[in-house]
Design a protein around this motif. Structure first.
Motif, PDB file in Angstrom:
ATOM      1  N   GLY A 176       0.925  13.361   4.632  1.00 37.34           N
ATOM      2  CA  GLY A 176       0.069  12.502   4.606  1.00 37.34           C
ATOM      3  C   GLY A 176      -0.466  11.629   3.603  1.00 37.34           C
ATOM      4  O   GLY A 176      -0.486  11.623   2.129  1.00 37.34           O
ATOM      5  N   ILE A 177      -1.606  11.424   3.708  1.00 40.01           N
ATOM      6  CA  ILE A 177      -1.965  10.441   2.661  1.00 40.01           C
ATOM      7  C   ILE A 177      -3.096  11.591   1.622  1.00 40.01           C
ATOM      8  O   ILE A 177      -2.350  11.201  -0.044  1.00 40.01           O
ATOM      9  CB  ILE A 177      -3.511  10.059   2.562  1.00 40.01           C
TER      10      ILE A 177
ATOM     11  N   PHE B 240       0.957  -1.254  -0.229  1.00 39.03           N
ATOM     12  CA  PHE B 240      -0.171  -0.197  -0.113  1.00 39.03           C
ATOM     13  C   PHE B 240       0.851   1.485   0.065  1.00 39.03           C
ATOM     14  O   PHE B 240       0.868   2.352  -0.736  1.00 39.03           O
ATOM     15  CB  PHE B 240      -1.109  -0.042   1.267  1.00 39.03           C
TER      16      PHE B 240
ATOM     17  N   GLY C  45      -2.958   7.601  10.917  1.00 37.94           N
ATOM     18  CA  GLY C  45      -3.895   7.215   9.411  1.00 37.94           C
ATOM     19  C   GLY C  45      -4.477   5.959   9.023  1.00 37.94           C
ATOM     20  O   GLY C  45      -4.616   5.092  10.348  1.00 37.94           O
TER      21      GLY C  45
ATOM     22  N   THR D 291     -12.981  11.698   6.623  1.00 37.86           N
ATOM     23  CA  THR D 291     -12.395  12.886   5.216  1.00 37.86           C
ATOM     24  C   THR D 291     -11.266  13.734   6.199  1.00 37.86           C
ATOM     25  O   THR D 291     -10.589  13.693   6.754  1.00 37.86           O
ATOM     26  CB  THR D 291     -13.319  13.829   4.778  1.00 37.86           C
ATOM     27  N   ALA D 292     -10.114  13.840   5.229  1.00 40.29           N
ATOM     28  CA  ALA D 292      -9.135  14.366   5.896  1.00 40.29           C
ATOM     29  C   ALA D 292      -9.815  16.330   6.470  1.00 40.29           C
ATOM     30  O   ALA D 292      -9.157  16.334   7.557  1.00 40.29           O
ATOM     31  CB  ALA D 292      -8.471  15.483   4.651  1.00 40.29           C
TER      32      ALA D 292
ATOM     33  N   GLY E  16      -7.363  11.676  14.342  1.00 44.20           N
ATOM     34  CA  GLY E  16      -7.233  11.185  13.110  1.00 44.20           C
ATOM     35  C   GLY E  16      -7.753  10.151  12.487  1.00 44.20           C
ATOM     36  O   GLY E  16      -8.345   9.272  13.356  1.00 44.20           O
TER      37      GLY E  16
ATOM     38  N   PHE F 193     -10.330  19.375  -1.545  1.00 48.88           N
ATOM     39  CA  PHE F 193      -9.433  19.096   0.149  1.00 48.88           C
ATOM     40  C   PHE F 193      -9.616  21.161   0.760  1.00 48.88           C
ATOM     41  O   PHE F 193      -9.854  21.578  -0.656  1.00 48.88           O
ATOM     42  CB  PHE F 193      -8.147  18.911  -0.063  1.00 48.88           C
TER      43      PHE F 193
ATOM     44  N   PHE G  96     -10.897   0.398   4.715  1.00 45.34           N
ATOM     45  CA  PHE G  96     -10.437   0.647   5.652  1.00 45.34           C
ATOM     46  C   PHE G  96      -9.709  -0.179   7.084  1.00 45.34           C
ATOM     47  O   PHE G  96     -11.126  -0.379   7.716  1.00 45.34           O
ATOM     48  CB  PHE G  96     -10.208   1.955   5.527  1.00 45.34           C
TER      49      PHE G  96
ATOM     50  N   GLY H  38       3.105  11.535  12.973  1.00 42.10           N
ATOM     51  CA  GLY H  38       2.189  11.113  11.990  1.00 42.10           C
ATOM     52  C   GLY H  38       2.165  12.533  11.251  1.00 42.10           C
ATOM     53  O   GLY H  38       1.269  13.886  12.198  1.00 42.10           O
TER      54      GLY H  38
ATOM     55  N   VAL I 165     -13.518   5.872  -1.671  1.00 42.25           N
ATOM     56  CA  VAL I 165     -12.746   5.746  -2.814  1.00 42.25           C
ATOM     57  C   VAL I 165     -12.049   5.608  -4.149  1.00 42.25           C
ATOM     58  O   VAL I 165     -11.307   5.582  -4.121  1.00 42.25           O
ATOM     59  CB  VAL I 165     -11.758   5.030  -1.522  1.00 42.25           C
TER      60      VAL I 165
ATOM     61  N   ARG J  93      -5.240   3.118   6.435  1.00 41.53           N
ATOM     62  CA  ARG J  93      -4.721   2.245   4.950  1.00 41.53           C
ATOM     63  C   ARG J  93      -5.956   1.049   4.236  1.00 41.53           C
ATOM     64  O   ARG J  93      -6.850   1.135   5.806  1.00 41.53           O
ATOM     65  CB  ARG J  93      -3.212   1.323   5.160  1.00 41.53           C
ATOM     66  N   GLU J  94      -5.743   0.195   2.816  1.00 34.52           N
ATOM     67  CA  GLU J  94      -7.179  -0.041   2.683  1.00 34.52           C
ATOM     68  C   GLU J  94      -6.480  -1.643   2.795  1.00 34.52           C
ATOM     69  O   GLU J  94      -5.666  -1.851   3.182  1.00 34.52           O
ATOM     70  CB  GLU J  94      -6.822   0.038   1.677  1.00 34.52           C
TER      71      GLU J  94
HETATM   72  C1  LIG Z   1      -6.429   5.929  -0.340  1.00 38.65           C
HETATM   73  C2  LIG Z   1      -7.590   6.665   0.470  1.00 38.65           C
HETATM   74  C3  LIG Z   1      -7.828   7.655   0.100  1.00 38.65           C
HETATM   75  C4  LIG Z   1      -7.943   8.436   0.053  1.00 38.65           C
HETATM   76  N1  LIG Z   1      -9.021   9.582  -0.148  1.00 38.65           N
HETATM   77  C5  LIG Z   1      -9.635  10.708   0.374  1.00 38.65           C
HETATM   78  C6  LIG Z   1      -9.795  12.074  -0.315  1.00 38.65           C
HETATM   79  O1  LIG Z   1     -10.079  11.762  -1.401  1.00 38.65           O
HETATM   80  N2  LIG Z   1     -10.425  12.633  -0.140  1.00 38.65           N
HETATM   81  C7  LIG Z   1     -10.530  13.127   1.787  1.00 38.65           C
HETATM   82  O2  LIG Z   1     -11.026  13.839   1.998  1.00 38.65           O
HETATM   83  N3  LIG Z   1      -9.728  11.337   2.309  1.00 38.65           N
HETATM   84  C8  LIG Z   1      -9.325  10.918   2.219  1.00 38.65           C
HETATM   85  N4  LIG Z   1      -8.761   9.509   2.412  1.00 38.65           N
HETATM   86  C9  LIG Z   1      -8.719   8.965   4.123  1.00 38.65           C
HETATM   87  C10 LIG Z   1      -7.435   9.856   4.651  1.00 38.65           C
HETATM   88  O3  LIG Z   1      -7.192   9.183   5.364  1.00 38.65           O
HETATM   89  C11 LIG Z   1      -8.030  11.125   5.051  1.00 38.65           C
HETATM   90  O4  LIG Z   1      -8.306  12.009   3.906  1.00 38.65           O
HETATM   91  C12 LIG Z   1      -6.523  11.826   5.671  1.00 38.65           C
HETATM   92  O5  LIG Z   1      -5.981  12.215   4.722  1.00 38.65           O
HETATM   93  C13 LIG Z   1      -6.391  11.334   7.572  1.00 38.65           C
HETATM   94  O6  LIG Z   1      -5.806  12.032   7.941  1.00 38.65           O
HETATM   95  P1  LIG Z   1      -4.617  11.679   8.787  1.00 38.65           P
HETATM   96  O7  LIG Z   1      -4.005  12.770   9.505  1.00 38.65           O
HETATM   97  O8  LIG Z   1      -5.733  10.958   9.777  1.00 38.65           O
HETATM   98  O9  LIG Z   1      -3.325  10.337   8.235  1.00 38.65           O
HETATM   99  P2  LIG Z   1      -2.586  10.088   7.162  1.00 38.65           P
HETATM  100  O10 LIG Z   1      -3.246  11.176   6.309  1.00 38.65           O
HETATM  101  O11 LIG Z   1      -2.910   8.866   6.834  1.00 38.65           O
HETATM  102  O12 LIG Z   1      -1.391  10.075   8.091  1.00 38.65           O
HETATM  103  C14 LIG Z   1      -0.871   9.355   8.337  1.00 38.65           C
HETATM  104  C15 LIG Z   1       0.974   9.619   8.517  1.00 38.65           C
HETATM  105  O13 LIG Z   1       1.561   9.197   9.308  1.00 38.65           O
HETATM  106  C16 LIG Z   1       2.726   8.450   9.296  1.00 38.65           C
HETATM  107  N5  LIG Z   1       3.436   7.731   9.993  1.00 38.65           N
HETATM  108  C17 LIG Z   1       2.567   6.507   9.703  1.00 38.65           C
HETATM  109  N6  LIG Z   1       3.217   5.604  11.175  1.00 38.65           N
HETATM  110  C18 LIG Z   1       4.442   6.327  11.204  1.00 38.65           C
HETATM  111  C19 LIG Z   1       5.490   5.698  11.938  1.00 38.65           C
HETATM  112  N7  LIG Z   1       5.210   4.736  12.885  1.00 38.65           N
HETATM  113  N8  LIG Z   1       6.661   7.173  12.770  1.00 38.65           N
HETATM  114  C20 LIG Z   1       5.938   8.088  12.023  1.00 38.65           C
HETATM  115  N9  LIG Z   1       5.246   7.998  10.571  1.00 38.65           N
HETATM  116  C21 LIG Z   1       4.076   7.679  10.305  1.00 38.65           C
HETATM  117  C22 LIG Z   1       2.214   8.478   7.450  1.00 38.65           C
HETATM  118  O14 LIG Z   1       3.558   8.452   6.907  1.00 38.65           O
HETATM  119  C23 LIG Z   1       1.677   9.377   7.207  1.00 38.65           C
HETATM  120  O15 LIG Z   1       2.138  10.651   6.726  1.00 38.65           O
HETATM  121  C24 LIG Z   1      -8.200   8.513   1.793  1.00 38.65           C
HETATM  122  C25 LIG Z   1      -7.386   8.020   2.211  1.00 38.65           C
HETATM  123  C26 LIG Z   1      -6.765   7.044   1.835  1.00 38.65           C
HETATM  124  C27 LIG Z   1      -6.242   5.736   2.672  1.00 38.65           C
END
Ligand SMILES: Cc1cc2nc3c(=O)[nH]c(=O)nc-3n(C[C@H](O)[C@H](O)[C@H](O)COP(=O)(O)OP(=O)(O)OC[C@H]3O[C@@H](n4cnc5c(N)ncnc54)[C@H](O)[C@@H]3O)c2cc1C
Ligand SMILES: Cc1cc2nc3c(=O)[nH]c(=O)nc-3n(C[C@H](O)[C@H](O)[C@H](O)COP(=O)(O)OP(=O)(O)OC[C@H]3O[C@@H](n4cnc5c(N)ncnc54)[C@H](O)[C@@H]3O)c2cc1C
Lengths: 462, 410
Positions: free
Chosen positions: B44-45, A446, B119, B295-296, B287, B54, B249, B13, B167, B121-122
């Motif tokens: 992030g994602i 992934f 965050g 969503t983001a 998150g 966004f 997810f 993250g 997605v 993943r799928e």
């Molecule tokens: C394939 C996919 C498509 C998506 N498309 C959309 C969309 O189009 N619109 C929307 O609103 N949402 C979408 N999402 C939902 C997405 O999860 C949220 O938009 C948003 O990114 C969530 O934010 P977050 O900060 O929780 O996690 P994330 O954005 O996933 O950020 C997590 C971060 O943590 C870091 N991390 C993880 N583990 C560790 C570790 N052990 N040490 C250090 N760093 C680490 C990662 O590298 C990443 O940068 C999608 C999700 C996926 C999986």
């Protein structure tokens, strides 16, 4: 185009008269090539796929067996036990890992329990003298996460886990360091013997060698029929499917848990892997296809359920991977190793113990060989394999690794670069995975597959 | 020797949620806020979601994912937040001590508080137990987006898209943008999982939408060659050169799973109270790690709230609770966030509501009970994967109770 070839250029390999051509780069072929090279024979390994380990050796349980349950007095037992000993003797010099776990053949029913004494007696007959019977209390004290239905077990302390891919890679790497060659993308399609040497036809050119060792695994009988005109064994592929749990599962289990075997198979094992996961498998399914080890949802679900029956604590732990391997079984149980006419040695039917037995098989094969040896060797070189075992220091812990590319398996840029260069670089994406574990973790690519593909673009060729 | 350092708050993250938490902490005057991000780039994602919308909530305008991620990072760095890239957290220890992997080897970091924001993943092919061969070209949407937007590569030309969560439509857009023509979108249920307007999208792009169709097997040696599908008890073969497995997810909760922190079976994320506080009070979470999937914008807002609560906690304004009430999952409830309420104070980090997801298609009447007493009932849209919110203020929590149960009535 002349590609840089393992050991030497393809051009040089084609122009030369080899003492021995080993056909097939599975674990057995790699070990045989190594032994010949160490004994001073000029040896070339011919592999039909873009990388070694494309057949049976691609997917197994990775247990280093003691031979406790092998047929007493058999060649298989002898090869397993010499192979086992040699692995322990050489592994540190090649930097090959060992996870000392022991195994327990666990009885889950009255019927099973009645068979334990026989299993123990056979182990002792096979010189596995430290095998002993343990009661339920000792078993559960050792493995507290085992389902309470467990009755008793035969404990075999010498059964261990190894890295199924680094080991054969180390064998062929040492052979290369000792002057051997390895030609990939080189299926042997035809050949002729002129009374002194073989001319083997491959799409990459003709190879000339005094002797041939057939280590073609799942295609061994076909190869032999097409080159010798006959073959006294018939390959009957037997598939084994596996389910792999995420690393958190490893805390639930120390010992390899074996079932009481049935007539047809050793049955479903549950054990850790050297990479820090837990696997359950293999199934035993006969099939005609030799190259297709396909997965089947129902079987995978059954395996998963049986793992949960044995270790209920696995229930919340996610599945990381599923895979299947094909055993090169024949119509009979035993190994089919023998000298044929026309300077041909066949190594067939190395069914379900070849990872353990490979080094022993190699010793046996070299003893059967009566051909030339070009040179005698001084102290051999010992190429050191990159460590992928979870319980030992990994590259990501060392400075200067570039970056972590695969987060689940903590694979570094430096490890990937190393696998793409050196004497036997990865020949295809599968080969790169086996050399580094990139993409083999819980997310199955992934996060990293695009990055790995970008790094390796245009750089994978056997 | 491993280097050890210390900080006030370490955020694991650097996605929308983690960066939002960092900003809220800075704004509340917390001095040393460190964001640990394992990738070369934070964001992030959204970094590889090359499509809008966004940023509406955060920046008041519509941005593409990468522009949005870049804006988040810039804003954070301008505010003096220390984003440490290529810093992977490999283990969590009690009291906020972290093991790290960095390009210079291993290190440890001691934080007064830690915010987990790793965050989702799928679900990959393996965990779905999909049968067949194991050729190249079977990937999730996340990997597809990384191929097309980050590496500018095309992993295939004619993929089949499996699933119809939101997605899956991102996957469709991504394919179209990069010149790949999906051969079909396949959904096992009798309706599209995302809101119904999306059901029109495949037709718009000339992609057949196959409902009530199940993926049985993937075939191909080397690259995907075709898939075997089942519909109405008949099997069909569909030629394609790739399979995009979308959705399903799961929180990226490995660190939690292998640590001392309690993990929630329903959400797949850490057990938290309404402040986002984990079972070890030095740890908070925010998150999409909390639940699949939002969503983001939602994750960002959650990050801001949890950041603000952690700042209060550091200032001594978030006392340990007198008692903790657990929220149990009843019929048809897949998950709740939070899973416990710290009483008496109800003010929250996660928002003034209980978040809920249905596990299957059930009626829309939700009830919350305490023992045999129903303390709340209300109608909601309870289709799977829909956000369901129940205001905390509406709940009359009985004195002395130690748990409540949320159910969806048949
Ligand atoms: C394939 C996919 C498509 C998506 N498309 C959309 C969309 O189009 N619109 C929307 O609103 N949402 C979408 N999402 C939902 C997405 O999860 C949220 O938009 C948003 O990114 C969530 O934010 P977050 O900060 O929780 O996690 P994330 O954005 O996933 O950020 C997590 C971060 O943590 C870091 N991390 C993880 N583990 C560790 C570790 N052990 N040490 C250090 N760093 C680490 C990662 O590298 C990443 O940068 C999608 C999700 C996926 C999986
Ligand atoms: C499910 C399963 C579980 C197992 N578990 C264990 C275990 O725990 N411990 C253990 O010790 N053993 C185990 N084994 C057994 C072990 O994996 C095999 O015995 C071993 O891999 C056989 O190796 P091989 O080299 O004989 O065959 P292969 O690995 O099949 O090698 C043959 C090679 O020859 C090549 N080839 C074929 N035809 C040609 C041609 N014409 N020209 C050139 N090259 C050709 C093929 O591409 C292939 O690479 C297991 C096996 C399976 C399937």
């Amino acid at each position: 185009m002349a590609q840089p070839e393992a050991g030497m250029t393809a051009q040089a390999a084609l122009g030369r008269n080899w003492d021995v051509a080993v056909i097939g780069g599975g674990v057995v072929g790699c070990a045989v090539a190594r032994r010949f090279a160490l004994e001073g024979a000029a040896v070339i390994l011919l592999e039909r796929a873009p990388d070694i380990l494309a057949g049976a050796s691609k997917g197994n349980s990775a247990i280093l067996h003691t031979g406790f349950d092998a047929p007493p007095g058999s060649l298989e037992l002898r090869c397993m036990q010499t192979g086992y000993r040699e692995y322990l003797e050489i592994r540190e010099r090649l930097n090959l890992p060992l996870l000392e776990t022991g195994a327990a053949v666990v009885a889950w029913s009255d019927e099973d329990e009645a068979k334990l004494d026989g299993i123990l007696a056979q182990a002792h007959e096979n010189d596995v003298s430290d095998a002993r019977r343990i009661g339920r209390d000792e078993l559960l004290a050792r493995e507290p996460n085992l389902a309470p239905q467990a009755r008793a077990a035969v404990l075999v302390p010498g059964e261990h886990l190894i890295d199924p891919w680094s080991a054969p890679l180390a064998y062929i790497s040492q052979a290369l360091a000792e002057g051997a060659a390895c030609l990939r993308n080189a299926p042997v399609t035809a050949g002729s013997f002129d009374g002194a040497s073989w001319r083997l036809e491959t799409p990459r050119g003709r190879i000339t060698a005094g002797h041939v060792v057939n280590c073609a695994g799942l295609h061994g009988d076909e190869l032999e029929r097409s080159l010798l005109g006959e073959c006294d064994f018939e390959i009957r592929p037997r598939k084994g499917q596996f389910v792999v749990f995420d690393k958190a599962a490893a805390a639930l289990l120390r010992t390899i848990i074996l079932p009481v075997p049935t007539e047809r198979s050793k049955g479903v094992v549950i054990c850790r892997t050297i990479f820090g996961n837990v696997l359950v498998g293999p199934t035993a399914e006969e099939q005609p296809e030799r190259d297709r080890a396909n997965l089947d949802r129902r079987m995978l679900e059954e395996l998963h359920a049986s793992a949960l029956r044995m270790i209920p604590g696995l229930a919340p732990i996610p599945v990381t991977a599923t895979y299947a391997g094909l055993r090169p079984a024949t119509e009979r149980k035993e190994y089919r190793i023998g000298v044929k006419e026309r300077n041909w040695i066949s190594v067939g039917g190395i069914r379900s113990t070849g990872l353990t037995a490979a080094l022993g098989i190699a010793q046996h094969v070299v003893a059967l060989y009566d051909g030339a040896k070009t040179a005698t060797r001084a102290e051999p070189q010992w190429p050191r394999m990159p460590n992928l075992a979870d319980h030992l220091p990994r590259d990501w812990q060392q400075p200067g690794h570039g970056e972590i590319v695969c987060h689940c398996e903590l694979v570094t840029r430096r490890e990937i670069e190393q696998a793409l260069t050196g004497p036997l670089p990865a020949g295809d994406p599968g080969g790169l995975k086996r050399r580094t574990r990139a993409g083999m973790g819980r997310c199955q690519g992934f996060y990293c597959s695009a990055h790995v593909a970008a790094i390796s673009a245009g750089r994978l060729h056997g | 020797m491993a280097e050890t350092s210390a900080c006030d708050v370490a955020i694991i993250g650097g996605g929308p949620s983690g960066l939002a938490a960092a900003m809220a902490l800075r704004e509340a005057g917390v001095a040393q806020v460190v964001v640990l991000e394992r990738e070369k780039q934070a964001g992030g994602i959204p970094r590889h979601c090359g499509h809008p919308p966004f940023g509406l909530r955060e920046f008041g305008r519509i941005l593409s994912g990468p522009r949005y991620a870049a804006r988040l990072v810039e804003t954070a760095e301008r505010a003096g937040i220390d984003i440490r890239r290529q810093h992977t957290v490999v283990a969590l220890h009690p009291g906020g001590s972290l093991d790290l992997a960095t390009p210079d080897g291993t290190a440890t970091l001691q934080a007064r508080r830690v915010i987990l924001a790793t965050g989702v993943r799928e679900t990959p092919r393996s965990a779905r137990f999909i049968g067949g061969d194991r050729p190249q070209g079977v990937i999730n949407t996340g990997a597809l987006q990384a191929f097309t937007y980050l590496e500018k590569q095309r992993p295939f030309a004619r993929p089949v898209i499996i699933g119809s969560e939101l997605v899956a439509f991102s996957a469709l857009l991504t394919c179209r943008k990069a010149g790949m023509q999906p051969v079909a979108m396949v959904e096992a249920n009798d309706r599209v999982t995302a809101w119904s307007p999306y059901a029109l999208a495949p037709r718009l792009f000339g992609v057949p939408l196959l409902l009530e169709t199940e993926l049985i097997e993937i075939c191909g040696s080397g690259q995907v060659g075709r898939v075997r599908l089942r519909r109405d008890n008949t099997e069909v073969l569909l030629d394609c050169d790739g399979v995009i497995l979308t959705g399903r997810f799961v929180p990226a909760a490995e660190l939690v799973r292998s640590s001392h922190l309690a993990l929630d079976v329903g959400s797949g994320g850490p057990v938290v109270d309404q402040h986002g506080r984990c079972s070890d009070a030095a740890y908070f979470a925010t998150g999409n790690l909390l639940r699949p999937v939002e969503t983001a914008g939602w994750s960002w807002r959650e990050g801001r709230r949890v950041g603000a609560v952690v700042a209060q906690d550091l200032a001594g304004d978030l006392p340990a609770p007198d008692r903790v009430l657990s929220i149990e999952r009843g019929a048809h409830v897949k998950l709740t966030v939070p899973q416990r309420l710290a009483l008496p104070r109800l003010g929250t980090g996660l928002g003034d509501f209980i978040q809920l997801r249905a596990s299957d298609k059930a009626g829309g009447m939700i009830s919350i009970s305490c023992g045999d007493r129903v303390i709340w009932r209300g109608w909601r849209n309870t289709l799977p994967e829909r956000r369901i919110l129940i205001p905390l203020a509406d709940l009359a929590l009985p004195e002395g109770a130690d748990s409540i149960r949320v159910s969806i009535e048949d």
